[in-house]
Design a protein around this motif. Sequence first.
Motif, PDB file in Angstrom:
ATOM      1  N   UNK A  20      62.148  96.609 -23.239  1.00 55.52           N
ATOM      2  CA  UNK A  20      63.557  96.975 -23.363  1.00 55.52           C
ATOM      3  C   UNK A  20      64.445  96.028 -22.559  1.00 55.52           C
ATOM      4  N   UNK A  21      63.965  95.627 -21.390  1.00 51.15           N
ATOM      5  CA  UNK A  21      64.732  94.723 -20.532  1.00 51.15           C
ATOM      6  C   UNK A  21      64.568  93.256 -20.929  1.00 51.15           C
ATOM      7  N   UNK A  22      63.726  93.000 -21.941  1.00 48.31           N
ATOM      8  CA  UNK A  22      63.437  91.633 -22.388  1.00 48.31           C
ATOM      9  C   UNK A  22      62.966  90.770 -21.215  1.00 48.31           C
ATOM     10  N   UNK A  23      62.030  91.345 -20.463  1.00 45.35           N
ATOM     11  CA  UNK A  23      61.478  90.657 -19.294  1.00 45.35           C
ATOM     12  C   UNK A  23      60.739  89.397 -19.732  1.00 45.35           C
ATOM     13  N   UNK A  24      61.098  88.226 -19.206  1.00 44.22           N
ATOM     14  CA  UNK A  24      60.436  86.978 -19.615  1.00 44.22           C
ATOM     15  C   UNK A  24      58.955  86.928 -19.252  1.00 44.22           C
ATOM     16  N   UNK A  25      58.509  87.799 -18.352  1.00 44.85           N
ATOM     17  CA  UNK A  25      57.099  87.825 -17.985  1.00 44.85           C
ATOM     18  C   UNK A  25      56.235  88.172 -19.196  1.00 44.85           C
ATOM     19  N   UNK A  26      56.782  88.956 -20.118  1.00 48.20           N
ATOM     20  CA  UNK A  26      56.029  89.344 -21.313  1.00 48.20           C
ATOM     21  C   UNK A  26      55.611  88.125 -22.131  1.00 48.20           C
ATOM     22  N   UNK A  27      56.487  87.152 -22.231  1.00 45.77           N
ATOM     23  CA  UNK A  27      56.163  85.934 -22.982  1.00 45.77           C
ATOM     24  C   UNK A  27      55.065  85.155 -22.273  1.00 45.77           C
ATOM     25  N   UNK A  28      55.116  85.115 -20.957  1.00 42.29           N
ATOM     26  CA  UNK A  28      54.079  84.427 -20.187  1.00 42.29           C
ATOM     27  C   UNK A  28      52.727  85.115 -20.376  1.00 42.29           C
ATOM     28  N   UNK A  29      52.745  86.440 -20.405  1.00 36.67           N
ATOM     29  CA  UNK A  29      51.514  87.195 -20.634  1.00 36.67           C
ATOM     30  C   UNK A  29      50.948  86.871 -22.008  1.00 36.67           C
ATOM     31  N   UNK A  30      51.809  86.832 -23.006  1.00 38.20           N
ATOM     32  CA  UNK A  30      51.369  86.521 -24.360  1.00 38.20           C
ATOM     33  C   UNK A  30      50.756  85.126 -24.428  1.00 38.20           C
ATOM     34  N   UNK A  31      51.365  84.182 -23.730  1.00 45.31           N
ATOM     35  CA  UNK A  31      50.848  82.810 -23.719  1.00 45.31           C
ATOM     36  C   UNK A  31      49.458  82.755 -23.111  1.00 45.31           C
ATOM     37  N   UNK A  32      49.256  83.451 -21.985  1.00 44.64           N
ATOM     38  CA  UNK A  32      47.953  83.464 -21.322  1.00 44.64           C
ATOM     39  C   UNK A  32      46.906  84.135 -22.205  1.00 44.64           C
ATOM     40  N   UNK A  33      47.248  85.251 -22.834  1.00 52.55           N
ATOM     41  CA  UNK A  33      46.291  85.963 -23.684  1.00 52.55           C
ATOM     42  C   UNK A  33      45.883  85.122 -24.886  1.00 52.55           C
ATOM     43  N   UNK A  34      46.838  84.407 -25.461  1.00 51.33           N
ATOM     44  CA  UNK A  34      46.536  83.544 -26.605  1.00 51.33           C
ATOM     45  C   UNK A  34      45.591  82.420 -26.210  1.00 51.33           C
ATOM     46  N   UNK A  35      45.824  81.839 -25.040  1.00 50.04           N
ATOM     47  CA  UNK A  35      44.979  80.741 -24.575  1.00 50.04           C
ATOM     48  C   UNK A  35      43.576  81.241 -24.222  1.00 50.04           C
ATOM     49  N   UNK A  36      43.483  82.425 -23.634  1.00 52.45           N
ATOM     50  CA  UNK A  36      42.176  83.002 -23.315  1.00 52.45           C
ATOM     51  C   UNK A  36      41.384  83.252 -24.593  1.00 52.45           C
ATOM     52  N   UNK A  37      42.063  83.769 -25.603  1.00 48.34           N
ATOM     53  CA  UNK A  37      41.392  84.002 -26.883  1.00 48.34           C
ATOM     54  C   UNK A  37      40.882  82.695 -27.482  1.00 48.34           C
TER      55      UNK A  37
END
Length: 229
Positions: free
Chosen positions: A97-114
């Motif tokens: 809801x707050x559009x926290x930029x940390x969410x994008x960083x999390x997505x980037x890390x998860x994609x790279x781990x996969x």
Amino acid sequence: MKRYFKTALAVLAVTAAPLASGSVAQAQVSGIATANPTLAIAKSKAFSTAYSQIGTQFKSYFDQIDARNKTLNGLRAQLDTNNDKQLTQEELDAAVKAKNPVLQSIQTEETEIQRLQTPAVKAQMFAVEAIFAEYGNAQQKVVSDKKISVILDPEAFLYAPAQADVTNDITAALDARLPSVSTTPGADWQPQRNTVALHQQLQQLLVASARNQAAQQQQQPPAAQPASR
């Protein structure tokens, strides 16, 4: 194939240490027996050797995954607003809801781990599929040797004597028929659906075994220190 791999990623980096194995029961099983196919495969030499080889082959990948998981944990901690070390759905919803930029960083890390995990998962599934393909023959040998009419899942029994469990016998037959398997799938190889499910079960079994071993080690008393002069 990505969707097949995705379900197994959380428990990928577990090396198949030899599982505890009791002695093979020598007593004849009369008519009805029980066996755990997942455990029989997990105890096999081909399985432990294949996972050991994969662990060595992809060590650099696992090291990178470990580093990125540490980064990922740090990012998730930033969303833990009440600092209870538990990231709840409410905290995630608040971050969205707050559009926290940390969410994008999390997505980037998860994609790279996969991406890093996928080759090792594919190698594991390839080995598992080869072992499972021989399981039926190993089971049939035990059925013939012990003159078994029916093999049931252990959970189907309210009570059964120890010699009714032929899991170790099937493992021994597997070891004799298939001491090793390849861990190098072809470029176009894709796992069968039952291979994906079996791989998940094996990963869960390895994780549970590792946790049990760690718990037992923690319960052991510390080694006595030599008296100082």
